[in-house]
Scaffold this motif. Sequence first.
Motif, short mmCIF file in Angstrom:
data_model
loop_
_atom_site.label_atom_id
_atom_site.label_comp_id
_atom_site.label_asym_id
_atom_site.label_seq_id
_atom_site.Cartn_x
_atom_site.Cartn_y
_atom_site.Cartn_z
N GLY A 95 -8.59 -0.61 6.01
CA GLY A 95 -9.74 0.12 5.08
C GLY A 95 -10.15 -0.32 3.72
N LEU A 96 -9.41 -1.17 3.12
CA LEU A 96 -9.83 -1.79 2.03
C LEU A 96 -10.64 -2.98 2.21
CD1 LEU A 96 -9.84 -2.25 -1.00
CD2 LEU A 96 -7.58 -3.67 -0.89
N LEU A 153 3.84 0.55 -1.08
CA LEU A 153 3.15 -0.38 -1.56
C LEU A 153 1.76 -0.47 -1.29
CD1 LEU A 153 5.16 -3.65 -1.22
CD2 LEU A 153 4.81 -2.12 -3.36
N ALA A 154 1.20 -0.07 -0.23
CA ALA A 154 -0.30 0.08 0.29
C ALA A 154 -0.78 1.19 -0.22
CB ALA A 154 -0.59 -0.21 1.79
N SER A 155 0.00 2.31 -0.15
CA SER A 155 -0.40 3.63 -0.70
C SER A 155 -0.80 3.58 -1.93
CB SER A 155 0.43 4.80 -0.27
OG SER A 155 0.23 6.06 -0.83
N THR A 156 0.25 2.94 -2.95
CA THR A 156 0.15 2.70 -4.30
C THR A 156 -1.05 1.97 -4.78
OG1 THR A 156 2.62 3.20 -4.71
CG2 THR A 156 1.39 2.16 -6.41
N LEU A 157 -1.19 0.79 -3.99
CA LEU A 157 -2.34 -0.19 -4.28
C LEU A 157 -3.71 0.45 -4.22
CD1 LEU A 157 -3.49 -2.86 -4.89
CD2 LEU A 157 -3.23 -3.45 -2.56
N MET A 158 -3.67 1.32 -3.10
CA MET A 158 -5.04 1.95 -2.95
C MET A 158 -5.50 2.95 -3.92
SD MET A 158 -7.68 1.87 -0.85
CE MET A 158 -6.96 1.11 0.64
N GLY A 159 -4.35 3.73 -4.23
CA GLY A 159 -4.38 4.64 -4.96
C GLY A 159 -4.94 4.20 -6.62
N LEU A 279 -11.32 6.24 1.02
CA LEU A 279 -10.89 7.46 0.50
C LEU A 279 -9.34 7.52 0.60
CD1 LEU A 279 -11.25 10.69 2.30
CD2 LEU A 279 -11.93 8.57 3.47
N LEU A 280 -8.50 8.20 -0.14
CA LEU A 280 -7.02 8.13 -0.13
C LEU A 280 -6.65 8.85 1.21
CD1 LEU A 280 -5.97 8.86 -3.39
CD2 LEU A 280 -5.51 6.79 -2.44
N GLU A 281 -5.39 8.28 1.66
CA GLU A 281 -4.93 8.91 2.91
C GLU A 281 -5.57 9.20 4.10
OE1 GLU A 281 -2.85 12.26 1.03
OE2 GLU A 281 -1.54 10.99 -0.24
N PHE A 282 -6.53 8.34 4.40
CA PHE A 282 -7.27 8.52 5.53
C PHE A 282 -6.56 8.15 7.03
CE2 PHE A 282 -7.90 3.95 4.69
CZ PHE A 282 -7.60 3.20 6.04
N THR A 283 -5.43 7.67 6.71
CA THR A 283 -4.40 7.28 7.90
C THR A 283 -4.02 8.53 8.43
OG1 THR A 283 -2.71 6.81 6.51
CG2 THR A 283 -4.12 5.00 7.23
N ALA A 284 -3.44 9.64 7.73
CA ALA A 284 -3.21 10.88 8.08
C ALA A 284 -2.00 10.71 8.91
CB ALA A 284 -4.30 11.63 8.87
N GLY A 285 -0.97 9.94 8.82
CA GLY A 285 0.20 9.74 9.58
C GLY A 285 0.06 9.36 11.09
N TYR A 286 -0.88 8.56 11.41
CA TYR A 286 -1.21 8.21 12.83
C TYR A 286 -0.53 6.87 12.97
CZ TYR A 286 -5.72 10.72 12.66
OH TYR A 286 -6.56 11.81 12.58
N GLY A 287 -0.11 6.28 11.96
CA GLY A 287 0.81 5.02 12.15
C GLY A 287 2.03 5.40 12.71
N PHE A 288 2.64 6.70 12.19
CA PHE A 288 3.83 6.83 12.59
C PHE A 288 3.93 7.57 14.14
CE2 PHE A 288 4.42 7.44 7.84
CZ PHE A 288 5.22 6.40 7.64
N VAL A 289 2.87 8.21 14.44
CA VAL A 289 2.56 8.73 15.63
C VAL A 289 2.51 7.82 16.65
CG1 VAL A 289 1.23 10.24 17.34
CG2 VAL A 289 1.40 10.85 14.76
N GLY A 290 2.04 6.65 16.31
CA GLY A 290 1.91 5.57 17.11
C GLY A 290 3.24 5.05 17.51
#
Length: 370
Positions: A95-96, A153-159, A279-290
Amino acid sequence: MSAPITLPRWADLVLVPVLSVLTAFVVGGLVVAAIGVSPWDATRTLITGSLGSGEALGFTLYYTTDFIFTGLAVALAFQAGLFNIGGEGQATLGGLGAALVCLHGGFLPGWLLIPLGIVAAAVFGGIWGLVPGYLQAKRGSHIVITTIMFNWLASTLMGYLLVNGMRAPQSMEPETVPFPPQAAIPTVHGILEALGIPSATTPLNLSFLLALACAFAMWLFIWRTRTGYEIRTTGANPTAAVYGGIAPAWIIMLTMGLSGALASGVAVNEIMGVQNRLLLEFTAGYGFVGIAVALMGRAHPVGIVFASLLFGILYQGGAELAFDQPKISRDMIVAIQGFVVLFAGALDGLYRPHLARIFTALPRTRSGPI
């Protein structure tokens, strides 16, 4: 030591997952009945809420798109014997990359800006997946640990970036300014309306076709190319791979880079197809559902598409079910999804011994007297 359980390929890819899903729904139906709701009514609401109208189908396929991308990312790593749990972080960095191109490429026409945004997302997500791959291949770090760490790390960097560098002026929300209009991936309802076909407004966009194209490309790559054969060989037996002249370190890094690029498709769907801003947290947990999607789909692109559709139905139909049946909360829907993961993943061998005995007995029955 008992002999390994072998099944016909079609039974392993189709019959076992179907039986696992049916078992999950039976158990979920018992839980629903225990709280005083008819399982038949709940199932009808679930199906009609996800497939019963153009709007419902559009939302279902929109969720399916994200699950295809993350399921393919996990499945590709599976083929090399790797467990990539970093889809969330890789999609976040994707996203970045897409945002940087879209925000600074407003002078470009849409036919050029959109492909560049997709490529940037793939490059950023691929690099974020490549680093854990390098750490395992060259430093011996375990891929599960590093990919989990890279999610944070990605979440912290994006924030940090959204709060301190990329936030829209005069805004308190951690998000960027909207992208230029030409950076938005066309929506399906917009295309249909342009053709004079009435359509419900949904977030479904052409990223869905991109997800299907990625599934087909992965099938070609893994099962029809030399590099794909090397990936599968490394995953099956690294020692034999080395004996055959394959460099496992290179395969691990390549696979994780491509896996991260696939996970970045979530950013393409969400950032460029729906939100049109970062925007923050646009992934919404999709990576874990994968992860669950890849397990249910047996790490095969065709299975992943169907497993993604199932989870899309659960997401969209579950939202309608929670709205229509107040006794069924959103947490209950998550529990039903958990049953699917449990039976399709952790209890994968529940039906295998019984099916193996049935298929073993069939030739004897046919060869006996009639």
